[in-house]
Design a protein around this motif. Structure first.
Motif, PDB file in Angstrom:
ATOM      1  N   VAL A  10       0.751  -1.261  -0.127  1.00  0.00           N
ATOM      2  CA  VAL A  10       0.036   0.026   0.079  1.00  0.00           C
ATOM      3  C   VAL A  10       0.833   1.153   0.008  1.00  0.00           C
ATOM      4  O   VAL A  10       0.676   2.312  -0.705  1.00  0.00           O
ATOM      5  CB  VAL A  10      -0.975   0.018   1.289  1.00  0.00           C
ATOM      6  N   ASP A  11       1.773   1.001   0.877  1.00  0.00           N
ATOM      7  CA  ASP A  11       2.829   2.463   0.946  1.00  0.00           C
ATOM      8  C   ASP A  11       3.539   2.517  -0.620  1.00  0.00           C
ATOM      9  O   ASP A  11       3.562   3.791  -0.959  1.00  0.00           O
ATOM     10  CB  ASP A  11       4.000   2.075   1.744  1.00  0.00           C
ATOM     11  N   ASN A  12       4.004   1.738  -1.302  1.00  0.00           N
ATOM     12  CA  ASN A  12       4.590   1.672  -2.582  1.00  0.00           C
ATOM     13  C   ASN A  12       3.422   2.399  -3.489  1.00  0.00           C
ATOM     14  O   ASN A  12       3.777   2.984  -4.403  1.00  0.00           O
ATOM     15  CB  ASN A  12       4.930   0.497  -2.960  1.00  0.00           C
ATOM     16  N   TRP A  13       2.359   1.669  -3.231  1.00  0.00           N
ATOM     17  CA  TRP A  13       1.030   2.090  -4.171  1.00  0.00           C
ATOM     18  C   TRP A  13       0.934   3.646  -4.204  1.00  0.00           C
ATOM     19  O   TRP A  13       0.815   4.475  -5.159  1.00  0.00           O
ATOM     20  CB  TRP A  13      -0.133   1.409  -4.096  1.00  0.00           C
ATOM     21  N   ILE A  14       1.032   4.228  -2.889  1.00  0.00           N
ATOM     22  CA  ILE A  14       0.801   5.652  -2.665  1.00  0.00           C
ATOM     23  C   ILE A  14       1.743   6.437  -3.048  1.00  0.00           C
ATOM     24  O   ILE A  14       1.638   7.355  -3.790  1.00  0.00           O
ATOM     25  CB  ILE A  14       0.574   5.905  -1.051  1.00  0.00           C
ATOM     26  N   LYS A  15       3.306   5.979  -2.841  1.00  0.00           N
ATOM     27  CA  LYS A  15       4.379   6.615  -3.392  1.00  0.00           C
ATOM     28  C   LYS A  15       4.274   6.741  -5.101  1.00  0.00           C
ATOM     29  O   LYS A  15       4.697   7.498  -5.362  1.00  0.00           O
ATOM     30  CB  LYS A  15       5.407   5.989  -3.114  1.00  0.00           C
ATOM     31  N   ASN A  16       3.760   5.674  -5.852  1.00  0.00           N
ATOM     32  CA  ASN A  16       3.908   5.670  -6.982  1.00  0.00           C
ATOM     33  C   ASN A  16       2.670   5.784  -7.924  1.00  0.00           C
ATOM     34  O   ASN A  16       2.847   6.452  -9.139  1.00  0.00           O
ATOM     35  CB  ASN A  16       4.477   3.952  -7.590  1.00  0.00           C
ATOM     36  N   HIS A  17       1.437   5.828  -7.129  1.00  0.00           N
ATOM     37  CA  HIS A  17       0.405   6.172  -7.983  1.00  0.00           C
ATOM     38  C   HIS A  17      -0.569   7.320  -7.242  1.00  0.00           C
ATOM     39  O   HIS A  17      -1.435   7.819  -8.049  1.00  0.00           O
ATOM     40  CB  HIS A  17      -0.680   4.960  -8.172  1.00  0.00           C
ATOM     41  N   GLY A  18      -0.479   7.559  -6.106  1.00  0.00           N
ATOM     42  CA  GLY A  18      -0.962   8.664  -5.427  1.00  0.00           C
ATOM     43  C   GLY A  18       0.044   9.827  -5.265  1.00  0.00           C
ATOM     44  O   GLY A  18       1.040   9.684  -5.617  1.00  0.00           O
ATOM     45  N   VAL A  19      -0.633  10.769  -4.721  1.00  0.00           N
ATOM     46  CA  VAL A  19       0.234  11.927  -4.443  1.00  0.00           C
ATOM     47  C   VAL A  19       0.813  11.926  -3.026  1.00  0.00           C
ATOM     48  O   VAL A  19       2.254  12.137  -2.992  1.00  0.00           O
ATOM     49  CB  VAL A  19      -0.513  13.469  -4.711  1.00  0.00           C
ATOM     50  N   ARG A  20       0.026  11.687  -2.183  1.00  0.00           N
ATOM     51  CA  ARG A  20       0.285  11.444  -0.729  1.00  0.00           C
ATOM     52  C   ARG A  20      -0.742  10.678  -0.074  1.00  0.00           C
ATOM     53  O   ARG A  20      -1.926  10.514  -0.731  1.00  0.00           O
ATOM     54  CB  ARG A  20       0.634  12.740   0.130  1.00  0.00           C
ATOM     55  N   TYR A  21      -0.485  10.281   0.910  1.00  0.00           N
ATOM     56  CA  TYR A  21      -1.679   9.727   2.044  1.00  0.00           C
ATOM     57  C   TYR A  21      -2.678  10.755   2.257  1.00  0.00           C
ATOM     58  O   TYR A  21      -2.437  12.027   2.442  1.00  0.00           O
ATOM     59  CB  TYR A  21      -1.482   9.231   3.284  1.00  0.00           C
ATOM     60  N   PHE A  22      -4.132  10.544   2.313  1.00  0.00           N
ATOM     61  CA  PHE A  22      -4.906  11.593   2.733  1.00  0.00           C
ATOM     62  C   PHE A  22      -4.566  11.780   4.110  1.00  0.00           C
ATOM     63  O   PHE A  22      -4.173  10.783   4.832  1.00  0.00           O
ATOM     64  CB  PHE A  22      -6.469  11.087   2.568  1.00  0.00           C
ATOM     65  N   ASN A  23      -5.225  13.024   4.827  1.00  0.00           N
ATOM     66  CA  ASN A  23      -4.790  12.911   6.286  1.00  0.00           C
ATOM     67  C   ASN A  23      -5.750  11.853   7.009  1.00  0.00           C
ATOM     68  O   ASN A  23      -6.563  11.190   6.362  1.00  0.00           O
ATOM     69  CB  ASN A  23      -4.865  14.308   6.771  1.00  0.00           C
ATOM     70  N   GLU A  24      -5.424  11.748   8.008  1.00  0.00           N
ATOM     71  CA  GLU A  24      -6.041  10.675   8.933  1.00  0.00           C
ATOM     72  C   GLU A  24      -7.671  10.736   9.251  1.00  0.00           C
ATOM     73  O   GLU A  24      -8.240   9.732   9.025  1.00  0.00           O
ATOM     74  CB  GLU A  24      -5.497  10.521  10.193  1.00  0.00           C
ATOM     75  N   LEU A  25      -8.011  12.037   9.280  1.00  0.00           N
ATOM     76  CA  LEU A  25      -9.433  12.389   9.393  1.00  0.00           C
ATOM     77  C   LEU A  25     -10.138  11.950   8.132  1.00  0.00           C
ATOM     78  O   LEU A  25     -10.977  11.563   8.125  1.00  0.00           O
ATOM     79  CB  LEU A  25      -9.747  13.723   9.708  1.00  0.00           C
ATOM     80  N   THR A  26      -9.493  12.209   6.897  1.00  0.00           N
ATOM     81  CA  THR A  26     -10.180  11.951   5.727  1.00  0.00           C
ATOM     82  C   THR A  26     -10.148  10.335   5.346  1.00  0.00           C
ATOM     83  O   THR A  26     -11.171   9.747   4.968  1.00  0.00           O
ATOM     84  CB  THR A  26      -9.283  12.715   4.480  1.00  0.00           C
ATOM     85  N   ASN A  27      -9.077   9.821   5.764  1.00  0.00           N
ATOM     86  CA  ASN A  27      -9.129   8.311   5.696  1.00  0.00           C
ATOM     87  C   ASN A  27     -10.216   7.648   6.777  1.00  0.00           C
ATOM     88  O   ASN A  27     -10.904   6.682   6.218  1.00  0.00           O
ATOM     89  CB  ASN A  27      -7.839   7.745   6.084  1.00  0.00           C
ATOM     90  N   MET A  28     -10.198   8.428   7.867  1.00  0.00           N
ATOM     91  CA  MET A  28     -11.356   7.628   9.013  1.00  0.00           C
ATOM     92  C   MET A  28     -12.510   7.856   8.113  1.00  0.00           C
ATOM     93  O   MET A  28     -13.407   6.931   8.263  1.00  0.00           O
ATOM     94  CB  MET A  28     -11.362   8.352  10.187  1.00  0.00           C
ATOM     95  N   ALA A  29     -12.897   8.901   7.431  1.00  0.00           N
ATOM     96  CA  ALA A  29     -14.298   9.366   6.870  1.00  0.00           C
ATOM     97  C   ALA A  29     -14.386   8.257   5.741  1.00  0.00           C
ATOM     98  O   ALA A  29     -15.334   7.642   5.488  1.00  0.00           O
ATOM     99  CB  ALA A  29     -14.528  10.519   6.392  1.00  0.00           C
TER     100      ALA A  29
END
Length: 108
Positions: A10-29
């Motif tokens: 997942v971390d590699n996917w975020i680094k290669n395909h996403g811009v960054r992790y959404f913040n924790e509150l956004t991910n909780m939502a």
């Protein structure tokens, strides 16, 4: 499934395909939203509500995978080794609940 390896994927996917992790509150939502989608399928497919025609082709496995993905994101961004946490929880439940469930008359 190896959770530690899944967290790395997942971390590699975020680094290669996403811009960054959404913040924790956004991910909780997002997690809440994904769990709601799982609940809708289960309530209508296995519960007493009728399933809408538009929901009949929904893939429960895909929705459960969405939940796992967001959980892995949250673990990564909060520094949780989910494999260690899961193993610890399973040991606790095994020791605490073995006799409890074996002796529960409601489960017989």
């Amino acid at each position: 499934m190896n959770l530690k390896n899944s967290q790395l994927k997942v971390d590699n996917w975020i680094k290669n395909h996403g811009v960054r992790y959404f913040n924790e509150l956004t991910n909780m939502a997002q997690l809440t939203e994904e769990v709601g989608e799982v609940a809708r399928i289960i309530a209508r497919r296995y519960g007493e509500q009728s399933e809408k025609e538009s929901d009949k082709n929904k893939d429960l496995g895909e929705e459960l995978a969405d939940v796992v993905f967001v959980v892995l994101c949250l673990a990564n961004q909060t520094g949780i080794d989910l494999q260690a946490a899961f193993d610890k929880k399973l040991d606790l439940k095994t020791n605490r609940d073995h006799d409890r469930h074996q002796n529960n008359q409601k489960l017989k």
